[in-house]
Design an enzyme around this catalytic site. Structure first.
Site, PDB file in Angstrom:
ATOM      1  N   PRO A  25      49.129  75.071  23.873  1.00 35.26           N
ATOM      2  CA  PRO A  25      49.770  73.841  24.548  1.00 35.26           C
ATOM      3  C   PRO A  25      48.745  72.588  24.429  1.00 35.26           C
ATOM      4  O   PRO A  25      47.588  72.984  24.686  1.00 35.26           O
ATOM      5  CB  PRO A  25      50.132  74.401  26.251  1.00 35.26           C
ATOM      6  CG  PRO A  25      50.238  75.903  25.969  1.00 35.26           C
ATOM      7  CD  PRO A  25      49.296  76.124  24.799  1.00 35.26           C
ATOM      8  N   GLU A  26      49.413  71.543  24.032  1.00 39.11           N
ATOM      9  CA  GLU A  26      48.682  70.377  23.985  1.00 39.11           C
ATOM     10  C   GLU A  26      49.394  69.464  24.813  1.00 39.11           C
ATOM     11  O   GLU A  26      50.416  69.435  25.388  1.00 39.11           O
ATOM     12  CB  GLU A  26      48.193  69.797  22.594  1.00 39.11           C
ATOM     13  CG  GLU A  26      47.661  70.963  21.693  1.00 39.11           C
ATOM     14  CD  GLU A  26      46.884  70.546  20.669  1.00 39.11           C
ATOM     15  OE1 GLU A  26      46.571  69.426  20.412  1.00 39.11           O
ATOM     16  OE2 GLU A  26      46.281  71.619  19.620  1.00 39.11           O
ATOM     17  N   ASN A  80      43.181  71.589  20.183  1.00 40.70           N
ATOM     18  CA  ASN A  80      42.453  71.748  18.925  1.00 40.70           C
ATOM     19  C   ASN A  80      43.114  71.444  17.770  1.00 40.70           C
ATOM     20  O   ASN A  80      42.544  71.120  16.766  1.00 40.70           O
ATOM     21  CB  ASN A  80      42.276  73.374  18.969  1.00 40.70           C
ATOM     22  CG  ASN A  80      41.151  73.683  18.003  1.00 40.70           C
ATOM     23  OD1 ASN A  80      40.001  73.166  18.176  1.00 40.70           O
ATOM     24  ND2 ASN A  80      41.011  74.906  17.197  1.00 40.70           N
ATOM     25  N   LYS A  83      47.007  67.826  30.355  1.00 35.71           N
ATOM     26  CA  LYS A  83      47.195  68.917  30.023  1.00 35.71           C
ATOM     27  C   LYS A  83      47.688  69.849  31.574  1.00 35.71           C
ATOM     28  O   LYS A  83      48.144  71.100  31.549  1.00 35.71           O
ATOM     29  CB  LYS A  83      46.159  70.133  29.582  1.00 35.71           C
ATOM     30  CG  LYS A  83      46.059  69.418  27.984  1.00 35.71           C
ATOM     31  CD  LYS A  83      45.168  70.467  27.405  1.00 35.71           C
ATOM     32  CE  LYS A  83      44.605  69.903  25.953  1.00 35.71           C
ATOM     33  NZ  LYS A  83      43.898  70.786  25.387  1.00 35.71           N
ATOM     34  N   ARG A 123      36.090  77.432  18.810  1.00 34.85           N
ATOM     35  CA  ARG A 123      37.630  77.165  18.328  1.00 34.85           C
ATOM     36  C   ARG A 123      37.547  77.135  16.684  1.00 34.85           C
ATOM     37  O   ARG A 123      36.880  76.563  16.387  1.00 34.85           O
ATOM     38  CB  ARG A 123      38.085  76.262  19.027  1.00 34.85           C
ATOM     39  CG  ARG A 123      38.057  76.175  20.477  1.00 34.85           C
ATOM     40  CD  ARG A 123      38.764  74.934  21.296  1.00 34.85           C
ATOM     41  NE  ARG A 123      38.446  74.652  22.538  1.00 34.85           N
ATOM     42  CZ  ARG A 123      39.175  74.334  23.685  1.00 34.85           C
ATOM     43  NH1 ARG A 123      40.390  73.698  23.047  1.00 34.85           N
ATOM     44  NH2 ARG A 123      39.146  74.248  24.685  1.00 34.85           N
TER      45      ARG A 123
END
Length: 270
Positions: free
Chosen positions: A2-3, A165, A51, A254
Site C-alpha cells: 500500500p502507498e 517504495n 498512509k 527495501r
C-alpha cells in the site's frame, strides 16, 4: 504494497460503505480495544492522511488504522462470503445494514478521541493527495537534510506523506538521480525538488482509481504489459529509456531499482 494512492482508494471504498450509517455490528480484535462497543454509532467519514486511515464516528471517536506492508480493508455485501485471508488475520469488523468492512492483518488499529488525531498523524508532512498539499513546503522539508540520500528522504513521511517504495524508485528515475544521491547534490535543488514533489503528486493523483487515468499503477503512461513502471521491479531487464539493464540493491532494507545510465550519482557496487 500500500502507498498513498492505495490508501486513498481504500478510504473511498470504506466511506461509501459506512458513512452516514449506524453500525449494526463492530468487533475490534485487538486486546486493548476488544471490549469497545461501537454498535449504534454512525460513521461520519473515512479520511486518508498519508498512509493512515481515520474512520470518524459520532461521539467524538476515531478508529485509526495503518496498512503498512500487507494490511487491507475489504467491503462485502449482505450474505457475501468474506475473503482476504484466514479468519485469524481479521483485526476489525464494522457492519451496517447493507455492508460489512473487514480489516485483515492491520498492524496498527487503535481507538482514540477525534480531538487527539494529531497524536498519530500530526507529525506527517504535506499529504500528496490531501487538501494540505504544498510542493514548496515538501521541497523545503526534503532540503532540510541536504546530506540525506534522496530515496530515504522521499520515504520519510515527515517530509511528504504518501510515497512508498515503488514511487520512491520511480521518482528518483524521473529526477535522473540514483536513490543514494544526497538531496543537496541534486542539480539546482531549489528548483528540482519542488518540481519533483509536484511530479509525485501528479503520479499519485493519476493512480487513485475511479477518475484516475490508469487501471493499474502506472508511471510511464504506457499501457503495454510490463511497461507500466520505469524501473521498479525491472531488475536485469532493459531500461525503457536507454536499454541498459536495470539494477537492484537494498536501501534501508527495501529493494530499490535504478538505471545506471539514466541516473547519475552514488550507488552500491555491482
Amino acid at each position: 504494497m500500500p502507498e498513498g494512492d492505495s490508501v486513498h482508494r481504500a478510504a473511498a471504498r470504506l466511506h461509501t460503505a459506512l458513512a452516514g450509517k449506524p453500525l449494526t455490528s463492530a468487533d475490534l480484535r485487538v486486546p486493548r480495544f476488544a471490549t469497545a462497543d461501537l454498535t449504534g454509532r454512525t460513521t461520519l467519514d473515512v479520511t486518508p492522511r498519508g498512509k493512515h486511515l481515520l474512520t470518524r464516528l459520532e461521539g467524538g471517536l476515531t478508529l485509526h488504522s495503518h496498512l503498512r506492508m500487507d494490511g487491507a480493508w475489504y467491503v462485502f455485501g449482505p450474505g457475501q462470503k468474506w475473503h482476504g485471508g484466514p479468519s485469524y488475520e481479521i483485526r476489525a469488523v464494522l457492519g451496517t445494514a447493507d455492508a460489512t468492512a473487514v480489516g485483515y492483518r492491520l498492524p496498527v488499529l487503535e481507538l482514540l478521541r477525534t480531538a487527539d488525531e494529531d497524536h498519530v498523524v500530526g507529525h506527517l508532512g504535506p499529504d500528496l493527495l490531501g487538501p494540505d498539499w504544498d510542493p514548496d513546503a515538501a521541497a523545503a522539508n526534503l532540503l532540510a537534510t541536504p546530506g540525506r540520500p534522496l530515496g530515504e528522504a522521499l520515504l520519510d513521511q515527515r517530509n511528504l506523506a504518501g510515497i512508498g517504495n515503488i514511487y520512491k524508485s520511480e521518482l528518483c528515475f524521473l529526477a535522473q538521480a540514483t536513490p543514494w544521491t544526497p538531496v543537496g547534490a541534486l542539480p539546482d535543488p531549489q528548483t528540482t525538488l519542488p518540481r519533483l514533489a509536484a511530479a509525485a503528486q501528479r503520479l499519485l493523483a493519476a493512480n487513485i482509481g475511479d477518475g484516475g487515468r490508469f487501471r493499474h499503477r502506472n508511471t510511464t503512461g504506457r499501457h503495454r504489459p510490463g511497461q507500466e513502471l520505469f524501473v521498479y521491479g525491472r531488475a536485469h531487464r532493459p531500461c525503457l529509456r536507454c536499454g541498459t539493464p536495470v539494477r537492484e540493491a537494498p536501501q534501508d532494507g527495501r529493494p530499490t531499482y535504478w538505471c545506471p545510465r539514466c541516473q547519475s550519482g552514488p550507488a552500491p557496487a555491482a
